[in-house]
Design an enzyme around this catalytic site. Structure first.
Site, PDB file in Angstrom:
ATOM      1  N   ASN A 194       4.725  49.380 -55.396  1.00 16.64           N
ATOM      2  CA  ASN A 194       5.263  48.938 -54.105  1.00 16.64           C
ATOM      3  C   ASN A 194       4.173  48.088 -53.466  1.00 16.64           C
ATOM      4  OD1 ASN A 194       6.247  48.605 -51.552  1.00 16.64           O
ATOM      5  ND2 ASN A 194       6.593  50.790 -51.157  1.00 16.64           N
ATOM      6  N   ARG A 254       9.246  47.644 -56.263  1.00 15.78           N
ATOM      7  CA  ARG A 254      10.098  47.651 -55.066  1.00 15.78           C
ATOM      8  C   ARG A 254      10.056  46.249 -54.444  1.00 15.78           C
ATOM      9  NH1 ARG A 254       9.005  49.579 -49.074  1.00 15.78           N
ATOM     10  NH2 ARG A 254      11.132  49.335 -48.342  1.00 15.78           N
ATOM     11  N   HIS A 292      16.816  50.019 -47.007  1.00 19.63           N
ATOM     12  CA  HIS A 292      16.682  51.442 -47.399  1.00 19.63           C
ATOM     13  C   HIS A 292      17.694  51.820 -48.481  1.00 19.63           C
ATOM     14  CE1 HIS A 292      15.003  52.799 -43.183  1.00 19.63           C
ATOM     15  NE2 HIS A 292      14.019  52.489 -44.009  1.00 19.63           N
ATOM     16  N   HIS A 305      18.961  58.143 -42.859  1.00 18.77           N
ATOM     17  CA  HIS A 305      17.554  58.035 -43.279  1.00 18.77           C
ATOM     18  C   HIS A 305      16.750  57.854 -41.992  1.00 18.77           C
ATOM     19  CE1 HIS A 305      14.197  56.523 -45.962  1.00 18.77           C
ATOM     20  NE2 HIS A 305      13.811  56.141 -44.767  1.00 18.77           N
ATOM     21  N   LEU A 306      16.088  58.923 -41.556  1.00 16.88           N
ATOM     22  CA  LEU A 306      15.371  58.875 -40.279  1.00 16.88           C
ATOM     23  C   LEU A 306      13.879  59.046 -40.518  1.00 16.88           C
ATOM     24  CD1 LEU A 306      17.764  61.234 -38.220  1.00 16.88           C
ATOM     25  CD2 LEU A 306      17.950  58.756 -38.575  1.00 16.88           C
ATOM     26  N   GLY A 307      13.213  57.936 -40.759  1.00 16.59           N
ATOM     27  CA  GLY A 307      11.757  57.954 -40.904  1.00 16.59           C
ATOM     28  C   GLY A 307      11.189  57.138 -39.763  1.00 16.59           C
ATOM     29  N   ASN A 308      10.072  56.460 -40.015  1.00 17.25           N
ATOM     30  CA  ASN A 308       9.573  55.561 -38.976  1.00 17.25           C
ATOM     31  C   ASN A 308      10.555  54.403 -38.813  1.00 17.25           C
ATOM     32  OD1 ASN A 308       7.707  55.138 -37.004  1.00 17.25           O
ATOM     33  ND2 ASN A 308       6.423  53.849 -38.297  1.00 17.25           N
ATOM     34  N   GLY A 309      11.046  53.884 -39.948  1.00 15.71           N
ATOM     35  CA  GLY A 309      12.223  53.015 -39.921  1.00 15.71           C
ATOM     36  C   GLY A 309      13.433  53.937 -40.072  1.00 15.71           C
ATOM     37  N   ARG A 320      10.758  50.032 -33.434  1.00 15.22           N
ATOM     38  CA  ARG A 320      11.768  48.961 -33.315  1.00 15.22           C
ATOM     39  C   ARG A 320      12.913  49.373 -32.393  1.00 15.22           C
ATOM     40  NH1 ARG A 320      12.593  48.866 -39.523  1.00 15.22           N
ATOM     41  NH2 ARG A 320      10.456  48.537 -40.159  1.00 15.22           N
ATOM     42  N   GLY A 324      14.401  63.131 -40.433  1.00 12.11           N
ATOM     43  CA  GLY A 324      15.615  63.761 -40.952  1.00 12.11           C
ATOM     44  C   GLY A 324      15.336  65.052 -41.704  1.00 12.11           C
ATOM     45  N   GLU A 325      14.214  65.085 -42.428  1.00 14.31           N
ATOM     46  CA  GLU A 325      13.904  66.279 -43.231  1.00 14.31           C
ATOM     47  C   GLU A 325      13.211  67.369 -42.431  1.00 14.31           C
ATOM     48  OE1 GLU A 325      11.768  65.156 -46.869  1.00 14.31           O
ATOM     49  OE2 GLU A 325      13.014  63.357 -46.973  1.00 14.31           O
ATOM     50  N   ASN A 326      12.574  66.977 -41.319  1.00 15.38           N
ATOM     51  CA  ASN A 326      11.688  67.937 -40.644  1.00 15.38           C
ATOM     52  C   ASN A 326      12.075  68.370 -39.242  1.00 15.38           C
ATOM     53  OD1 ASN A 326       9.447  68.246 -42.619  1.00 15.38           O
ATOM     54  ND2 ASN A 326       9.334  66.028 -42.363  1.00 15.38           N
ATOM     55  N   GLU A 369      12.137  57.703 -53.134  1.00 17.63           N
ATOM     56  CA  GLU A 369      12.423  56.317 -53.509  1.00 17.63           C
ATOM     57  C   GLU A 369      11.743  55.924 -54.818  1.00 17.63           C
ATOM     58  OE1 GLU A 369      12.770  53.683 -49.776  1.00 17.63           O
ATOM     59  OE2 GLU A 369      11.807  55.501 -49.068  1.00 17.63           O
TER      60      GLU A 369
END
Ligand code: AMP
Length: 400
Positions: free
Chosen positions: A8, A89, A178, A206-210, A239, A330-332, A383
């Site tokens: 990546n 990627r 994503h 998909h809830l990360g920083n993006g 963002r 999303g995971e935490n 990913e």
């Protein structure tokens, strides 16, 4: 035993993972950063531990040299675990690439040309591809695009109501991003439920920083929240997500902001950071619990929009069988998942508070009640494994 090297690459750094596909085991991972600066840095992680090097790393080619030295010095040996292929990627595949693709000189030209649409991402990916192809000459290299999964969207979902001639001339349409994560999570959810992917209507957050959300019908993306760029849609770490475009004109005309200043404001200084000065949800949650109004408003704005998208996508799909949450938030973060789906009981979505607050890290967990018509899952995304899988599939299907 099939091994894939996943790369990546950005303009001044690249990350890598050496993945053994059958067991989906990461044999080694690492990072080469500050390429082109006086003091570059590399980190190589194996089962035996982490090693760090600092040295001038002139360019990506030198960076791959540093990576190969780390493999030789600290293992695992690339002679004993030779990669079958290298998966790269690539953020933007435009409307040209609808699946992972073996990289040829023509594909490189296309990725280069698509830099018009992703000026911050595609040039760095291409530098990584060229250097990696020189370092691993005799094996196939495969580009896996963030946009590819969303190429299945129908025209009414990807077309903006903008003057057609202008839109076509500048290739303005929804691309979505994503995609690798949305694909991985929707397949993992189907496998977990032991139901065929083709028969499921899914919504993946998909809830990360993006952050983005996708509606998936029978394994195909039919609608997604990110658009022409990754700026559209949900509130993100830095963002804005959705915004009335006339605000930009107002900022130009009234606040006299330049194009670059507006770009910076919308992409780097907005979202949770703009609302409450921090993008880490742990921080915002504890501040809100302590009575901080700004942190509470940031969380409320964030979840308000999640619910709006959940409702819209339930309508677009005509109801859902599965809703999944993935990535850092999303995971935490249980309270975000609960708020995102609050009020959707009428659509058959029931989250079990106990299950939601006792999710095991790294495992797929069902957080809906037994009588919930819609299965709600937490699915850790991966990913790199998805890139490795697609790389191997495309590389092995290649006619020699
Ligand atoms: P990602 O882009 O998927 O790496 O997600 C990064 C974001 O996830 C961070 O900005 C945090 O807001 C959030 N995050 C990660 N881990 C946790 C955690 N344990 N608790 C709350 N938020 C977390």
């Amino acid at each position: 035993m099939a091994v894939v090297l996943v790369v990546n690459s950005g303009s001044s750094s690249f990350k890598y993972q050496l993945i053994e596909i059958d067991g989906e085991e990461v044999l080694a991972s690492g990072l080469v950063e500050r390429i082109g600066e006086e003091r570059g840095r590399a980190e190589h992680v194996t089962a035996g531990g982490t090693t760090e090097t600092t040295a001038e790393i002139r360019d990506h080619t030198a960076g791959f040299g540093v990576m190969l030295e780390a493999f030789a010095a600290h293992g695992p040996s690339l002679e004993e675990h030779p990669p079958t292929a290298v998966g790269h990627r690539v953020v933007h595949g435009g409307a040209r690439f609808f699946e992972a693709t073996v990289i040829t000189p023509l594909v490189e030209i296309n990725i280069d040309e698509l830099a018009v649409l992703a000026p911050l991402h595609n040039p760095g990916a291409l530098q990584g591809i060229r250097a990696a192809r020189a370092a691993f000459e005799s094996i196939p290299h495969v580009a896996v695009f963030d946009t590819a999964f969303h190429q299945s969207m129908p025209p009414e979902a990807y077309t903006y109501a903008l003057d057609r001639e202008t839109a076509d001339k500048h290739r303005i349409r929804r691309y979505g991003f994503h995609g690798t994560s949305h694909k991985f999570v929707s397949e993992a959810a189907a496998a977990h439920l032991e139901r065929p992917l083709t028969g499921l209507k899914q919504i993946v957050f998909h809830l990360g920083n993006g952050a983005s959300v996708t509606a998936i019908d029978g394994g195909r993306s039919v609608e997604t929240s990110m658009g022409f760029t990754p700026l559209e849609g949900l509130v993100m770490g830095t963002r804005t997500g959705d915004l009335d475009p006339a605000i930009l004109l107002h900022l130009q005309r009234r606040a006299q902001l330049s194009t670059d200043e507006i770009d910076d404001l919308l992409n780097k200084k907005s979202g949770l950071v703009g609302l409450a000065g921090a993008n880490d949800m742990r921080d915002l949650t504890s501040r809100a619990e302590a009575g901080d109004d700004r942190a509470q408003l940031a969380i409320d704005v964030y979840t308000h929009r999640l619910r709006a998208y959940a409702g819209a996508y339930l309508a677009q799909l005509g109801g859902a069988d599965v809703v999944s949450f993935t990535a850092g938030i999303g995971e935490n973060v249980a309270h975000i998942r609960a708020s995102a789906l609050r009020g959707l009981e009428f659509a058959g979505v029931r989250v079990d508070p106990d299950r939601n607050s006792s999710v095991r890290r790294g495992a797929i967990t069902r957080i809906s009640t037994d009588d919930s018509r819609v299965a709600v899952l937490v699915v850790p995304t991966d990913e790199e494994v998805e890139i490795a899988r697609q790389t191997l599939a495309v590389a092995s299907a290649r006619v020699p």
